[in-house]
Write an enzyme that holds these catalytic residues in place. Structure first.
Site: not given
Length: 428
Positions: A93, A147, A167, A197, A251
């Site tokens: 990440r 995700n 989500c 998102h 987002y």
């Protein structure tokens, strides 16, 4: 109905106590007899399982907590399987959030080039897990919280699996709006539309009573009375929210203020580094045999209200809580007519033991429909890149992404993505 068995793939995650806390508190909604935590990291698995048992014991819940390092062993006889894994961990990440910045693009784990990298690593692993679930128990529901949820859920559904995506953005808005208005969250019904998102709250209805078909529209009041608090929460200018007359998810900031975000990210450490530090603190806390509640620090890890959303969805699907309307990631099937039927959209849906049925939507305004269609096209290409591989497919997906969209930029990002993910790309 007999007590349920729930399996959690990625059970060694520091998120897991949030789920366990919800399972314990909401036992009347979701009667669980056994939870199996599945994770290849045995040390973390036993640590999390110990805390899970103490949380259940403190709240007088009799559910058993088992562990497994094998998916096949852990999901046997499970009524539902939750996926909350992170391929490559926080280290991967951190790279997703870093190398796109070298090209002047947002570095984020689910959006843009970093999100594509995560999809490429994740989709093959999730599909392998889903096949193991199907072989062990084809009737089990797969709930995807991994995700990028939209792409992963689309991969699962395209492969024929009994899957739905989840989500916490919608339930987060529901709870915050309810607090602003001083009403029970069950009375808040969202006109929530878009992709995972990439969503907007186009309306907020306060129902006359729980489960009612009637109520009054409260979004104008929310924007008038709490506009600045809402703007601060989603980190967008109040003037933009007032201009739109809707509440974009956090987002959307990556799209509406891309260059501002890139500049910010270039001057501070990655969110991954922050989360990794929080995780280390949490793991030390979890090791304390006296700890029998989820610590307050877990709220800074992310995933607020994840357990409540999961319990609501599981209860409806497994027939313990009755049918109701929930925001989920589900197959489009003509609901948004400008998208392919097999696209995965995030909208309110009727959920019950028969499955998930997205509710009809009023026409989507061009300002939002255009971006939804654009990102859906990217997601389709991203899925093909994840399933088949090749540099060309990665390039195509990046070229199609609205945050990239330039030949030279897509070319640079493609090279960096491959270089940082070679260990996870079987075709390289």
């Amino acid at each position: 109905m007999s007590a349920l068995k729930i399996a959690i793939v990625g059970g060694g995650s520091t998120y897991t106590p949030e789920l366990i806390d919800g399972f314990a508190r909401l036992r009347d909604t979701l009667p669980i007899g056994e939870v199996v935590l599945i994770d290849p990291a045995e040390d973390r698995l036993e640590l999390i399982a110990g805390l899970a048992r103490r949380i259940f014991d403190r709240q007088g819940h009799t559910a058993r907590v088992g562990t497994a390092t094998s998916v096949a062993d852990g999901v046997e006889d499970a009524d539902a399987v939750l996926l909350q894994l992170r391929v490559g961990g926080q280290a991967a990440r951190n790279e997703d959030e870093t190398w796109p910045l070298e090209c002047g693009c947002v570095g984020q784990e689910t959006t843009g080039a970093g999100g594509l990298a995560k999809a490429l690593r994740t989709v093959p692993v999730v599909l392998d897990i889903a096949e193991q679930v199907h072989r062990a128990n084809p009737r089990a529901w797969i709930i995807d919280f991994t995700n990028p949820v939209g792409i992963v859920t689309r991969a699962l559904q395209t492969a024929g699996h009994k899957a739905v995506g989840l989500c916490n953005v919608a339930i987060g808005f529901q709870r915050k709006f309810a607090a602003h208005l001083g009403v029970d969250p069950e009375l808040i019904q969202l006109d929530h539309v878009g992709l995972n998102h990439l969503t907007w709250e186009r309306g907020v209805t306060v129902l006359d009573h729980p489960g009612a078909c009637t109520g009054h529209e409260a979004l104008p009041k929310l924007l008038a009375d709490f506009g600045q608090e809402i703007a601060d929460d989603v980190r967008l200018p109040l003037s933009l929210i007032q201009r739109l007359g809707v509440v974009p998810s956090y987002y959307l900031r990556y799209f509406y203020q891309h260059d501002v975000v890139v500049e910010e990210l270039g001057t501070k450490g990655s969110r991954a580094a922050e989360v990794a530090a929080i995780e280390q603190q949490l793991l030390r806390m979890y090791a304390d045999p006296a700890l029998d509640t989820k610590p307050e620090l877990l709220g800074k890890r992310g995933g607020a209200f994840y357990s409540e959303a999961a319990v609501q969805l599981l209860a409806a699907l497994l027939g313990t809580g009755g049918g109701n309307v929930q925001v989920v990631n589900a197959r489009n099937n003509g609901i948004l007519p400008f998208l392919p039927d097999d696209a995965v959209i995030e909208v309110p849906a009727e959920v019950d033991a028969e499955g998930v049925r997205p509710l009809p939507q009023r026409p989507i305004e061009p300002l939002y429909a255009g971006l939804i269609a654009h990102v859906t096209a990217y997601e389709q290409l991203a899925l093909q890149a994840a399933l088949v591989g090749s540099r060309d497919r990665i390039f195509d997906a990046l070229l199609a992404h609205p945050l990239v969209g330039q030949n030279e930029l897509a070319d640079q990002l493609t090279d960096r993505l491959i270089a940082h993910n070679r260990a996870y790309l079987s075709w390289v």
